[in-house]
Motif scaffolding. Structure first.
Motif, PDB file in Angstrom:
ATOM      1  N   ILE A   1      25.695  -9.880  -1.670  1.00 14.73           N
ATOM      2  CA  ILE A   1      24.440  -9.195  -1.996  1.00 14.73           C
ATOM      3  C   ILE A   1      24.582  -8.448  -3.327  1.00 14.73           C
ATOM      4  O   ILE A   1      25.557  -7.731  -3.543  1.00 14.73           O
ATOM      5  N   ARG A   2      23.585  -8.634  -4.199  1.00 13.57           N
ATOM      6  CA  ARG A   2      23.564  -7.948  -5.495  1.00 13.57           C
ATOM      7  C   ARG A   2      22.150  -7.457  -5.770  1.00 13.57           C
ATOM      8  O   ARG A   2      21.237  -7.685  -4.991  1.00 13.57           O
ATOM      9  N   ARG A   3      21.987  -6.845  -6.937  1.00 16.21           N
ATOM     10  CA  ARG A   3      20.674  -6.333  -7.316  1.00 16.21           C
ATOM     11  C   ARG A   3      19.579  -7.400  -7.193  1.00 16.21           C
ATOM     12  O   ARG A   3      18.479  -7.128  -6.763  1.00 16.21           O
ATOM     13  N   LYS A   4      19.892  -8.645  -7.556  1.00 18.04           N
ATOM     14  CA  LYS A   4      18.882  -9.712  -7.510  1.00 18.04           C
ATOM     15  C   LYS A   4      18.300  -9.893  -6.106  1.00 18.04           C
ATOM     16  O   LYS A   4      17.185 -10.397  -5.952  1.00 18.04           O
ATOM     17  N   ASP A   5      19.055  -9.494  -5.093  1.00 16.37           N
ATOM     18  CA  ASP A   5      18.577  -9.642  -3.715  1.00 16.37           C
ATOM     19  C   ASP A   5      17.712  -8.460  -3.271  1.00 16.37           C
ATOM     20  O   ASP A   5      17.076  -8.515  -2.226  1.00 16.37           O
ATOM     21  N   ASP A   6      17.741  -7.401  -4.061  1.00 20.32           N
ATOM     22  CA  ASP A   6      16.935  -6.216  -3.734  1.00 20.32           C
ATOM     23  C   ASP A   6      15.524  -6.431  -4.258  1.00 20.32           C
ATOM     24  O   ASP A   6      15.119  -5.858  -5.272  1.00 20.32           O
TER      25      ASP A   6
ATOM     26  N   ALA B   1       0.812  -1.224   0.000  1.00 21.54           N
ATOM     27  CA  ALA B   1       0.000   0.000   0.000  1.00 21.54           C
ATOM     28  C   ALA B   1       0.844   1.272   0.000  1.00 21.54           C
ATOM     29  O   ALA B   1       0.319   2.364  -0.189  1.00 21.54           O
ATOM     30  N   LEU B   2       2.139   1.126   0.266  1.00 25.37           N
ATOM     31  CA  LEU B   2       3.033   2.286   0.251  1.00 25.37           C
ATOM     32  C   LEU B   2       4.143   2.003  -0.758  1.00 25.37           C
ATOM     33  O   LEU B   2       4.987   1.148  -0.533  1.00 25.37           O
ATOM     34  N   ARG B   3       4.134   2.738  -1.861  1.00 29.41           N
ATOM     35  CA  ARG B   3       5.098   2.469  -2.923  1.00 29.41           C
ATOM     36  C   ARG B   3       6.529   2.664  -2.431  1.00 29.41           C
ATOM     37  O   ARG B   3       7.438   1.922  -2.822  1.00 29.41           O
ATOM     38  N   GLY B   4       6.699   3.666  -1.587  1.00 29.74           N
ATOM     39  CA  GLY B   4       8.045   3.928  -1.067  1.00 29.74           C
ATOM     40  C   GLY B   4       8.573   2.764  -0.250  1.00 29.74           C
ATOM     41  O   GLY B   4       9.773   2.486  -0.251  1.00 29.74           O
ATOM     42  N   MET B   5       7.669   2.078   0.444  1.00 29.08           N
ATOM     43  CA  MET B   5       8.123   0.946   1.244  1.00 29.08           C
ATOM     44  C   MET B   5       8.426  -0.265   0.355  1.00 29.08           C
ATOM     45  O   MET B   5       9.251  -1.092   0.707  1.00 29.08           O
ATOM     46  N   SER B   6       7.762  -0.379  -0.793  1.00 22.94           N
ATOM     47  CA  SER B   6       8.124  -1.450  -1.744  1.00 22.94           C
ATOM     48  C   SER B   6       9.601  -1.316  -2.092  1.00 22.94           C
ATOM     49  O   SER B   6      10.379  -2.252  -1.954  1.00 22.94           O
ATOM     50  N   LEU B   7       9.949  -0.130  -2.558  1.00 25.13           N
ATOM     51  CA  LEU B   7      11.333   0.109  -2.964  1.00 25.13           C
ATOM     52  C   LEU B   7      12.255   0.165  -1.742  1.00 25.13           C
ATOM     53  O   LEU B   7      13.393  -0.305  -1.785  1.00 25.13           O
ATOM     54  N   GLY B   8      11.729   0.732  -0.665  1.00 20.55           N
ATOM     55  CA  GLY B   8      12.526   0.911   0.556  1.00 20.55           C
ATOM     56  C   GLY B   8      12.974  -0.407   1.155  1.00 20.55           C
ATOM     57  O   GLY B   8      14.152  -0.599   1.462  1.00 20.55           O
ATOM     58  N   TYR B   9      12.022  -1.328   1.347  1.00 17.43           N
ATOM     59  CA  TYR B   9      12.390  -2.639   1.901  1.00 17.43           C
ATOM     60  C   TYR B   9      13.358  -3.356   0.956  1.00 17.43           C
ATOM     61  O   TYR B   9      14.302  -4.014   1.392  1.00 17.43           O
ATOM     62  N   ALA B  10      13.078  -3.264  -0.346  1.00 16.85           N
ATOM     63  CA  ALA B  10      13.898  -3.993  -1.320  1.00 16.85           C
ATOM     64  C   ALA B  10      15.356  -3.547  -1.268  1.00 16.85           C
ATOM     65  O   ALA B  10      16.259  -4.357  -1.449  1.00 16.85           O
ATOM     66  N   THR B  11      15.569  -2.260  -0.990  1.00 19.81           N
ATOM     67  CA  THR B  11      16.933  -1.726  -1.081  1.00 19.81           C
ATOM     68  C   THR B  11      17.612  -1.504   0.266  1.00 19.81           C
ATOM     69  O   THR B  11      18.806  -1.219   0.310  1.00 19.81           O
ATOM     70  N   ALA B  12      16.854  -1.618   1.375  1.00 19.24           N
ATOM     71  CA  ALA B  12      17.427  -1.291   2.678  1.00 19.24           C
ATOM     72  C   ALA B  12      18.589  -2.216   3.024  1.00 19.24           C
ATOM     73  O   ALA B  12      18.549  -3.408   2.735  1.00 19.24           O
ATOM     74  N   THR B  13      19.605  -1.637   3.660  1.00 15.30           N
ATOM     75  CA  THR B  13      20.747  -2.427   4.123  1.00 15.30           C
ATOM     76  C   THR B  13      20.278  -3.612   4.959  1.00 15.30           C
ATOM     77  O   THR B  13      20.767  -4.715   4.834  1.00 15.30           O
ATOM     78  N   ARG B  14      19.314  -3.339   5.845  1.00 16.71           N
ATOM     79  CA  ARG B  14      18.890  -4.373   6.792  1.00 16.71           C
ATOM     80  C   ARG B  14      17.860  -5.335   6.215  1.00 16.71           C
ATOM     81  O   ARG B  14      17.555  -6.332   6.845  1.00 16.71           O
ATOM     82  N   GLY B  15      17.293  -5.008   5.058  1.00 11.77           N
ATOM     83  CA  GLY B  15      16.201  -5.811   4.531  1.00 11.77           C
ATOM     84  C   GLY B  15      14.877  -5.255   5.026  1.00 11.77           C
ATOM     85  O   GLY B  15      14.656  -4.048   4.959  1.00 11.77           O
ATOM     86  N   GLY B  16      14.001  -6.129   5.526  1.00 14.70           N
ATOM     87  CA  GLY B  16      12.653  -5.696   5.891  1.00 14.70           C
ATOM     88  C   GLY B  16      12.601  -4.837   7.141  1.00 14.70           C
ATOM     89  O   GLY B  16      12.028  -5.236   8.146  1.00 14.70           O
ATOM     90  N   SER B  17      13.161  -3.655   7.063  1.00 16.06           N
ATOM     91  CA  SER B  17      13.157  -2.752   8.216  1.00 16.06           C
ATOM     92  C   SER B  17      12.470  -1.443   7.848  1.00 16.06           C
ATOM     93  O   SER B  17      12.716  -0.894   6.781  1.00 16.06           O
TER      94      SER B  17
END
Lengths: 146, 624
Positions: free
Chosen positions: B549-554, B439-455
């Protein structure tokens, strides 16, 4: 027999355990006011937490018995204008006053080793002013004299 | 003496194997370049830890750090910072917690500790001013976090002593074991498990020193500004002080229909009212509590006054725990959530990862990928509050299927198989909290790219809730997410609470600069502060790319990429793979990371003053 002398009043910093949130801002305000530095070891008020709901406030209560004055071997402590006053020339930093206070209202300054006792910040206590929850208040109680 | 304020000028390196300590100097240049907390820790961990080693290897380092704000009365400064290579994500991981121990580290004369090695028997550290003791902790081993703290206070003879401790979950290497200080948790990512692997039960700190600010007059003016302005921000003035984070149940769960429920089969929890902040306040509230130095006091002590879980008491639960132990597990009894919250704290594990891992097991059970034979006869159905409660202890002790829950949802899915990885609600191994990736587009991209993962503390959802960024927009979202990640990185380096975002900005602004300069004396510009943030984020990413970790993990769980939210106000929303890829392309370009691999480019690293990092990556053959 105790006699209440109406014209003389004694200050007390009253602690409301229900309102206190354990933020310790009072401790930091106290050290800032007196030393322009932040540190709980140079604060004259200490908040202790003993469980989810049990908080305690350690500060000079201006108790009637003045255990600290009695305990002082060098007569460095006296009661003036509602405060326990330390004479730095007489104090030998023995810490007997710290041990004598049943309210844990005294500690020694870590560097000067002089007793730290609440002095109400010239009548407008900074801990009371800065408490965000209104848990501390300054009240004046009738002085009880024996 | 350092030119800048807010620092003690040294970090203590503690080796548990040799029981030796050494002091590392913090120079003015280092402080200005890395700021504190997050920045200090990632620089040291990058330099000291081989990212390919197992997180439980003795060479892993746990950083316990402060920033320039600890020990002063600046709002939300009563925190401390921990970081390590995570046993859950295998990447760089940091966890920030409330607690006066941060101030005590400063008062004891340090900016932080770097703990490495492995003790031969259970140990706790007692640091008093310049002195460090390695004390035996056999008596404490196996004990809950509350009694551990009490016993250490008693042994030292100081009821006011600050102690950070792990529980049995940390000792037994539960991959999301936490560290508890007073009643607050450095919750996520398994820092507690790494301490457990080092046989370090607790760290106790007491200092008689002080901390000061660079410009007392400007600082006082800023404090006055804060007091006036905070009154005008509804979240800081009313929402958080009155209800705490549970207020979000109504706004996220009901209004937005974006509160993950039943392991994210839906995001609209029909019984939201039963677990709402309003109900919690009305029927369960005992008192407000705060992290040290914080006037907001968003924390609350709640207890169950009646019902099945009568007598359960906890500081909390926060919104995230109401989500993880509540809506995710299909549980709408606040008493059970309070009980679960306190037990997770006592046994020493992250409520978010535990609850989301349990909800994963519940769905696997529903899909008959596991049966009663696997669960010791327990009906592991959604809504079974007894199972959720009972398995906290079993998970901490790794008993029965608790041993699988202790591994986290991703590792559990790999064991269970049957395509269950699709509904393991995690990114890079870290369970996703209660802020919707759909429901939050920023969190889609945010979780995918965050250092910690689902944070939700790398990117932040708050700006999208507040409408500062359109939650449905794709256009411009990469820049927004980068902005929120820069903000949280600076917050974690000052070691301040991210809730200041409501006043200072969801991304870095001049207001953040204006708060930092009077304390430190840096005279930062917004540009320099932004560079500090990017430098720290690039270091984190560089550590992670060295783990592979690479793009595929994001990316996001398949469920989020393929299944739109089925009902409620956000029905139909999700980010599909092409859309995520579009945002990722834009994200890497702005970051200066290679869009093909997600590796920071040499040019970007050099621009950030990280030549040595660029060299290191090149030497290891992973530069682009």
């Amino acid at each position: 027999m105790s006699v209440v002398v109406a014209q003389e009043k004694k200050p007390l910093i009253r602690f409301d355990i229900k309102k206190c949130a354990f933020c310790k801002i009072c401790e930091l305000s106290c050290s800032k006011y007196h030393y322009k530095k932040f540190g709980d070891s140079i604060s004259r008020i200490t908040i202790i937490r003993k469980g989810p709901l049990m908080f305690k406030c350690h500060i000079c209560t201006r108790c009637e018995k003045r255990f600290c004055i009695t305990a002082c071997p060098t007569k460095a402590l006296s009661y003036k204008g509602g405060n326990i006053v330390v004479d730095p020339k007489l104090c030998n930093s023995c810490g007997d006053c710290v041990k004598a206070c049943p309210f844990h209202g005294i500690r020694l300054h870590p560097e000067t080793k002089l007793p730290l006792i609440c002095d109400l910040c010239d009548g407008d206590p900074s801990c009371v002013k800065d408490c965000p929850k209104g848990a501390l208040s300054l009240v004046w109680l009738p002085e009880v004299r024996k | 003496m350092m030119k800048y304020s807010g620092y003690k000028g040294k970090v203590l390196a503690i080796n548990l194997t040799t029981k030796k300590t050494s002091s590392i100097e913090i120079t003015d240049e280092f402080a200005r370049k890395y700021l504190g907390g997050n920045g200090f820790a990632v620089r040291y961990i990058f330099d000291m830890v081989d990212p390919r080693m197992d997180a439980f290897d003795a060479t892993n380092v746990v950083a316990m750090m402060t920033g320039p704000f600890q020990g002063i009365n600046s709002p939300t400064a009563g925190k401390y910072y921990m970081a390590t290579k995570s046993p859950l994500t295998n990447g760089y991981f940091d966890s920030v917690s409330g607690g006066f121990i941060g101030a005590q580290i400063k008062y004891a004369g340090y900016d932080g500790f770097l703990i490495t090695g492995k003790a031969d028997k259970p140990t706790y550290l007692f640091v008093e001013d310049g002195k460090v003791e390695f004390r035996p902790a056999e008596k404490l081993w196996g004990r809950l976090t509350g009694e551990t703290q009490e016993m250490i206070k008693e042994e030292v003879g100081d009821p006011n002593l600050c102690v950070s401790a792990i529980g049995p979950a940390g000792e037994n290497l539960v991959r999301y074991a936490c560290v508890i200080t007073e009643y607050r948790a450095a919750g996520r990512g398994g820092v507690g498990a790494v301490l457990g692997s080092k046989k370090l039960k607790a760290v106790a700190v007491r200092g008689s020193g002080t901390n000061e600010v660079a410009d007392p007059e400007a600082y006082e003016a800023w404090m006055q500004w804060y007091k006036e302005e905070a009154k005008k921000v509804p979240g800081l003035a009313v929402g958080l002080p009155t209800y705490g984070t549970p207020a979000l149940v109504a706004s996220i769960g009901k209004m937005l229909g974006a509160m993950g429920s039943y392991n994210h089969k839906t995001e609209f929890f029909q019984n939201w009212e039963n677990i709402s902040g309003e109900r919690l306040k009305k029927e369960f509230w005992d008192k407000d509590t705060a992290c040290p130095a914080c006037p907001i006091a968003c924390s609350k002590v709640f207890s169950a006054k009646s019902g099945k879980w009568k007598g359960a008491i906890s500081e909390g639960p926060e919104y995230e725990t109401i989500y993880s132990l509540g809506s995710m597990c299909g549980i709408d009894d606040l008493g059970a959530i309070i009980k679960g919250d306190s037990l997770c704290d006592e046994w020493g594990m992250d409520t978010v990862s535990y609850g989301v891992a349990v909800s994963f097991i519940m769905e696997a059970y529903e899909k008959q990928l596991i049966t009663r034979e696997n669960t010791d006869g327990v009906e592991f159905k959604f809504g079974n509050d007894d199972a959720m409660i009972a398995y906290i202890e079993k998970t901490a002790k790794r008993e029965g299927i608790g041993n699988l829950i202790a591994e986290g949802s991703l590792r559990a899915a790999r064991v269970i198989g049957g395509g269950s990885e699709r509904f393991a609600i995690q990114v890079k191994g870290l369970e996703i909290p209660g802020h919707s990736a759909r429901a939050l587009r920023g969190m889609s991209l945010g979780y995918a790219t965050a250092t910690r993962g689902g944070s939700h503390h790398d990117p932040r959802p708050t700006g999208e809730y507040a409408g500062a960024s359109d939650r449905k927009a794709v256009e411009g979202k990469a820049a927004w997410v980068i902005g929120t990640q820069q903000m949280t990185t600076i917050g974690d380096s000052l070691v301040n609470c991210h809730f200041l975002e409501r006043l200072l900005g969801f991304t870095l602004t001049q207001k953040w600069v204006d708060m930092i300069n009077p304390v430190t004396g840096f005279g930062y510009t917004l540009e320099e502060l932004t560079t500090v943030a990017e430098r720290i984020l690039d270091l984190e990413r560089s550590f992670n790319v060295r783990t592979g970790i690479r793009r595929k993990d994001d990316t996001l769980p398949r469920r989020f990429l393929e299944e739109p939210i089925p009902e409620g106000p956000s029905q139909g929303m999700h980010t599909d793979e092409p859309t995520l890829n579009r945002m990722l392309d834009e994200f890497y370009v702005i970051k200066g990371w290679d869009p093909k691999t997600g590796i920071p480019t040499k040019e970007k690293l050099i621009r950030m003053g990280l030549e040595d990092v660029a060299d290191r990556l090149a030497k290891e053959g992973i530069s682009c």
